[in-house]
Every structure is written in C-alpha cells, then in structure tokens.
Design an enzyme around this catalytic site. Structure first.
Site, short mmCIF file in Angstrom:
data_model
loop_
_atom_site.label_atom_id
_atom_site.label_comp_id
_atom_site.label_asym_id
_atom_site.label_seq_id
_atom_site.Cartn_x
_atom_site.Cartn_y
_atom_site.Cartn_z
N GLU A 152 9.12 60.57 -43.21
CA GLU A 152 9.61 58.94 -43.22
C GLU A 152 11.17 59.25 -42.80
OE1 GLU A 152 8.32 56.59 -46.49
OE2 GLU A 152 6.47 56.97 -45.94
N GLU B 249 -0.59 57.97 -43.26
CA GLU B 249 -0.67 57.33 -44.51
C GLU B 249 -1.37 55.95 -44.60
OE1 GLU B 249 2.68 57.31 -47.15
OE2 GLU B 249 3.37 59.23 -47.03
#
Length: 780
Positions: free
Chosen positions: A180, A239
């Site tokens: 991320e 995710e």
C-alpha cells in the site's frame, strides 16, 4: 476506503527449475501456470494469528470453500525481535505453514512487506529500527534500505532453501514487496519514487522476477478499479475485505454474503482474474501484537470466524460462487469479451465466447431497489436488486449473487466453568512507584514508545514536590497521547482517562488534596498496540504531554520538573503470569486489588475455548461502544495453550472490574437455518451433474440443506413451514405436514437436504402462490 495500489508481485518465474516445477507468467488476461491461464480465488490466513494445531483444519476448510491460494503476510517484528536474532518456532513457523498449504494441494502467496500494516503493531516493523541513527522508514534512506534488504533476503533465502517456490516444485506462485505504498508515497516527495524503484530492483536481484502490476484493495473493486497500468498485465484484487477490522469502542462492521458475491462476480465479469479475501480467517491478535486500539479478535466476521468455525451463509454462498465461475473457465480465459446493455442503463451483460462452442454470460442488475426482467438471447431472466446471474452456457442460470441457498448458522457460547466464588481467587496489589524508586530520571517528560522500546505497554512517570499548605485542595490536569492514563497522588488513585482510535489526545482533570510537605505524583501511561500506518512512522509520539497542578492562586507546570521512570509493571518484571513467577510474590485472599489469580481446568471435548471477561478486562470497563457494551467480551484461548488441569489464570485489572463474573466458555454452532424459495437456484454441484435443461426431478430443485458441526446432530426442529412464511411466522399459505416432514428427514442426522417441492409435503397448500421453505434446527 477503496483504493487501487501499485504493488510488486513477484511472479516466481526465473528461479532454478526443479522436479515438478511450475512456470508462472502472465498476460493481459490472467496468470499463466505451465502454459494454462488461471482464474484464482485466494484467502488470507495469517499463521501467527492462529496455531500450528489449527493450520490443517483452516486450510482444508478454505480448500473445501473453493479456494486455490492461501495468502499470508510475513511479520518482521515477530521473526527478528532483536537485530540478527531470528525466530521461526511455533506460531512463527512460516515454513511449516506453507508446507501444510502444499500438502493440501493449494498454492501460496506470501506478502513479505516488510512493512505490512495489517492492523499489526508498528505495521510489522521491529521497534529496534527506531534507534538506528538517521533512519527514515520506507523512503530512499540508506539505513532503512540496508536492514529491509537483509530481512527480505533472509525470507527469500529461507523459502529457496526449503524449495517452496513454484519454480522449485513448491506452492508459492506470488509474493509481494512493500504494501500500500500509494497511500504514503507523496509524503516522501523526492524520496518516494527512488525507494520504490530500489525495492523493485532489490527484488529482481533476489532472482524472483518482479512484474509491476496494479492491484486493488477495498470492497468494490469491480466498480472502482480502473484496471492494470498495461494491457499486458492481469487485473488482480489483493484485499477484498470480507468485513472490516474492529477497534475498541466500535460496533462490528458486518458485510453480507450477497454484497461480497456481487462484487467478486462483477470483478470477474470485467476481466478480473485473481481475487483474495482479506480475511478468509482473521484469527486472534495474541499477546501484544495488535496495532493501536485493535481488538484481539480479528476479522471475526470472515468466512471462517476467529475460532475457525464456518461463518454461514458467507462461507457457503462464496463456495457456490466459486463453483459457478469455475464452470465458465474456458470462455473466461480464452474467449472474446463483449459488453451489452439490456434495455436499461443499469442492466448489462458481460459475455465471453470461445469459437462457436463455449459461451458464458454475467447478467448484472445495478439497480439497488428494483427487480428487473430482462431478455438475453431470446430468454427471460429475473434479476433481483443489485445482483448478478451467472450463465455458464449463456442459457441456464447456475448462480445469482442475491439468492442465498446455503444455510445460516448461529454461534453460541456455553459456560463450562464459573469462577464465581471468593475461594477461587487470590489477589496481589501492584506496587505504585515513587520518584525515589526510579533510577531512570530526566528533567522533562519523556516520550512513551522511545522509553519503553516496546518491551512493555506501560510506563510509570513519577515526580515529587513540596506543598507549604496543610491539606490544601488543588486540581490535577494531565494531557496524554498514550491510550490510557491512571493517576495516583501519594499512593492513592485519583482518576483515569483514555483516548480512542479517532481521538488520540485526552485530558484528565480531577480534584486532589495535598499534604503539607513532600507529595508524590505517580502517573501510569498505557498503550495497547503501537500505530501501524502512515508516513514517517518513526516520528510518532505517545505518552504524557503536560502535567499541571492548579491551586487557588497559581498553576505549577511540572513539564520541566525532575521525573523518574519505570518501564513496565513490577508484575511483568517478576512474570507473575507464569507458574514460577507467580510463586515469587505474596497472594492474599480475594479483596479488591489490581491483579487476581486462579486455576481452572480445560473444558471437556474439542470445541473452541474462550475466556469470558464480560465483567472485567481489556480494553477497560469504561470503554464502551455507542450501544453501551464492550466491543469484546470473549477472548480466544486455543486448546493447544491449555493443560488438562491446573491452568494458571492471572488477571491485571486497571479499573474496578469484578473477577467473580469471569467464566470459561466453549464456543460452537448451536443452530442452523435454511430459507429457500422455489425461485432460488439448485445447488451448483447438482447443476454440474445434470444436463442443463428443465427437469422436474426433486433432486434437481432448490433445496434447504442443513449441516451441524462434527460431533453434533439435529436434535430438534425449532420451526418449519412450507408456504409463504416470513420471519419465523406461519403465513396464510402453510402446509400442515411441514414439521413432521422435516422431522422425518432430519432428526438425529448431522446432514439433511429437503427439496422445495410440494409433492414432498403431500400436496400444494395454495396453487399459484410462490412457495418458501423455512427450517430452523437445533444442533446438539
């Protein structure tokens, strides 16, 4: 918040080939394994959030749910708690975990990070990095890159030595470096992009082959993901949040099975090829591993709950979804893709055709309120609101995301042992240190985390001052950016306060009475997990910010006074939570103190065990949700942690908790329910086994399918109605043979199946009226 993120996915292609090796490449459609395009479903299970004894069962349940891949983070601070000191034992045994994945015939994806976030304390970084001169985490910074590369190399070398990469015949097909980074890159300005490129080059240097692939994190990637940054790269969803992590003070964030299925089907319909459920099994944040304000219970609403039990209908509905999509595999991976509008802008068809033989279609109704009837290839299809129907042959519906045919279940806890008598408990009072007790001193208020070095959640701040008046009243004012503050004056408790996930700084203000002469202030600063995200994590601060004592005519600022410090509690230092440490201190009969001790035996049977701390326990009795209840009352205690008899339980209570209300519980599935109408679809497995034409055989109709957990069977039918029943009430249309028919089919059995068919119930109680079968059963 949905976000699409730039990830490094290590397609492990270029390592040395071995026996049974798998060549993993990719193109614009999907990953390619030994020349075959793959649509893959993956689920996150984190090895340290469960136990080695549970790994085989969890992986088997994931496989039975239709998963192809198990994904896990790699936890740097767990494996290297001190520089150069590595630990891969017990719950840290990642090699054993990956080998278990391989033994069950699944692939693996490891997200090495080494920054992982993951609601894990300090984002997975070891705190000793903080003390390295000049370090800046996750940027073009030589000290950080040096230690990061050492750890990543250690993990990659370990995987290679055990021959765990696909190119060596192992199960690992994907790995990730960093995590991320798109969320923080801008904060590092000119130091961000060079770091990202360095990380890629470092991974390439480890001979794993690193393609850059856009990936999506979030709940709605079928709607929000703009697609890969190259037409030669596949669409990957790393995710897909099956619920959301929960913090103390918040209610659970529930996500329905229908919503998850809709967005997965939409992502696949739009040429997605890899979906990972985060989490598939969340497990438990044992010890001090949770990030700031995060519950120990992690993603309990996942398809497999904290205890490894099926969370239905989520697990079952997704299993059906996976099976339906796998029926479409040939046209999906090699067919021509077209999109068409079916009469209204909110209704679309995504169609895949391969030559003249194979065809698959996804019919999408984006309207959140209306059921629509559409015509597709000269046939009519009814699409409920916000749903997708999957047609593996472009004709027959195999699955609709809004029609849940699998059972629901109810998890319940049963008390095994109540610890409710004074005779069962002993107490020990934690020592409150004064200024003279502390060898560590400073003429300032020290920052909490840099002082404790993450060796304890607690830091004592102690000072002393002179008062010239006799029994004078003052006001103590303390501001803190730690999670909790407890204040003592002359050894007496005077008040406490705490922050929250959203409110980081809090203030305690309380009246105090000071004696003439020397007075002592002792402040206990507490943290429950370190921060886990954001740029410049090494600059985060916590602890007590200001201390003031207000009198009638003056305000004394204690910020520059001499302060003494004690890291941790005396009970921690003596390890009173162990059998040997517990014997080193004096325990008295139960009264009202800070630490309590008792013994208990393990519950009989094999069901999961939980400690019920409804009346006490972390995170503070006063820390409640908006509904006025604790966010968590039961705490998972894996059976592998327990002895058969004489388990030592030591409770540290920071507030006025009541240990006599504590109990040892067992957790199990006690009720199962099925609610299926005649407009539902037959199970996908039966769709596979028949010719796909209309058939009136009862085995090929919608069914209520009930299944109790192993060791339990259906002992009672709590409700049964075939007709127009809703919400457990008999409607105007009801077959009076409902209960005896269901009892005959199900009582005494662990598994039973009943078709939604009027002939099964003797006759049609109301011809022409749509029928529903609703069954609620008790498992004993």
């Amino acid at each position: 918040m949905e976000s699409w993120l730039l990830l490094f996915l290590l397609g492990l292609v270029f390592a040395v080939d071995g026996v049974g090796s798998c060549n993993v490449t990719y193109d614009g459609r999907s990953l390619i394994m030994n020349g075959h395009h793959k649509i893959l479903f993956s689920g996150s299970i984190h090895y340290p959030r469960t136990t080695p004894q549970m790994w085989p069962s969890l992986i088997a349940k994931a496989k039975a749910g239709g998963l192809d891949v198990i994904q896990t983070l790699v936890f740097w601070n767990l494996h290297e708690p001190q520089p150069g000191q590595f630990d891969f034992s017990g719950q840290r045994d990642i090699v054993r975990f990956i080998k278990e994945i391989q033994a069950q015939g699944l692939y693996a994806c490891i997200r090495i990070g080494p920054f992982i976030q993951g609601e894990w304390s300090y984002g997975g970084l070891p705190f000793w990095l903080h003390d390295i001169p000049g370090i800046v985490y996750r940027s073009d910074n030589e000290p950080f890159k040096y230690h990061m590369e050492k750890f990543v190399s250690k993990i990659v070398s370990l995987m290679k030595a055990e021959k765990l990469y696909a190119s060596q015949g192992g199960p690992i097909i994907l790995s990730q470096i960093e995590n991320e980074y798109g969320m923080v890159e801008a904060a590092f300005r000119e130091k961000g992009p060079p770091y990202l490129h360095w990380a890629a080059e470092m991974a390439v240097g480890l001979q794993t082959g690193v393609p850059w692939i856009n990936a999506c994190n979030g709940r709605r990637c079928g709607e929000t993901f703009p697609g890969p940054n190259s037409p030669n790269k596949p669409a990957i969803w790393t995710e897909n949040w099956t619920s959301f992590y929960q913090v103390y003070g918040d209610e659970p964030n529930i996500r329905s099975a229908e919503d998850i299925a809709f967005h997965v089907a939409l992502f696949i319909a739009k040429k997605g090829s890899y979906v990972n459920y985060y989490m598939y099994h969340g497990g438990t944040n044992f010890g001090r591993t949770a990030a700031a304000y995060i519950l120990t219970s992690y993603y309990d609403q996942a398809p497999l709950d904290e205890y490894g039990l099926f969370r239905m209908p989520k697990w079952g509905h997704l299993k059906e979804l996976h099976a339906a999509i796998k029926l479409c595999i040939n046209p999906l991976v090699s067919g021509v893709h077209t999109t068409m509008v079916l009469g209204r802008s909110q209704v679309q068809a995504f169609v895949y055709r391969r030559k003249l033989v194979d065809c698959a279609a996804f019919l999408v109704n984006n309207d959140t309120r209306k059921t629509v009837v559409v015509t597709f290839q000269d046939s009519l299809y009814e699409l409920p609101p916000k749903s997708i129907s999957i047609l593996p042959d472009c004709k027959t519906e195999a699955f609709n995301t809004a029609k849940v045919s699998t059972q629901y279940n109810t998890r319940a806890a049963e008390t095994w042992q109540k610890l409710d008598s004074f005779e069962k408990w002993e107490e020990h009072k934690e020592t409150i240190p004064t200024f003279e007790d502390n060898s560590l001193r400073a003429n300032m208020l020290l920052e909490h985390m840099n002082t404790t070095k993450d060796n304890s959640d607690y830091l004592w701040y102690s000072s002393m001052f002179q008062n010239e008046l006799s029994d004078a009243e003052f006001v103590l004012n303390v501001t803190s950016s730690a999670h909790v503050l407890h204040a003592f004056v002359n050894g007496a408790f005077v008040g406490s306060t705490h922050g929250s996930f959203k409110t980081k700084t809090h203030t305690l203000e309380c009246k105090i009475t000071l004696s003439k002469g020397t007075n002592y202030i002792s402040l206990l600063s507490g943290m429950v997990g370190l921060p886990d995200s954001g740029a410049f994590l090494e600059r985060r601060v916590a602890g007590i910010n200001t201390v003031r004592v207000k009198g009638e005519h003056e305000i004394k600022d204690f910020g520059s006074y001499s302060w003494g410090y004690q890291v941790g509690l005396l009970g921690e230092k003596l390890q009173v939570y162990t059998d040997s440490g517990s014997s080193k201190v004096e325990w008295n009969t139960y009264g009202s103190s800070t630490r309590h001790r008792t013994l208990f035996d393990a519950a009989a049977g094999k069901e999961p065990v939980a400690l019920n701390l409804e009346s006490i326990g972390r995170y503070w009795v006063s820390f409640l949700t908006p509904k006025g209840v604790p966010s968590q009352t039961r705490y998972n205690v894996p059976r592998s942690f327990l002895k058969r008899r004489g388990n030592l339980l030591v409770i540290l209570e920071e507030e006025n908790g009541y240990p006599l209300g504590i109990s040892i519980d067992t957790v199990s599935i006690t009720k199962v329910c099925g609610h299926v109408s005649d407009s539902h679809l037959q199970p996908v497995i039966s769709w596979q086994q028949q010719n796909r034409t209309e058939d009136k055989h009862p085995g090929r109709r919608p069914k209520v399918q009930l299944q109790c957990p192993p060791g339990r069977s259906i002992s009672r039918i709590l409700f049964a109605s075939y007709g127009d029943c809703e919400n457990y009430s008999i409607g105007t249309c009801h077959s009076f043979t409902s209960l005896p028919t269901i009892e005959k089919a199900c009582l005494g059995k662990r598994i039973c199946s009943i078709p939604v068919w009027s002939k099964r119930f003797g006759n049609d109680p109301c011809p022409g009226v749509p029928k529903t079968l609703l069954v609620d059963a008790k498992c004993t």
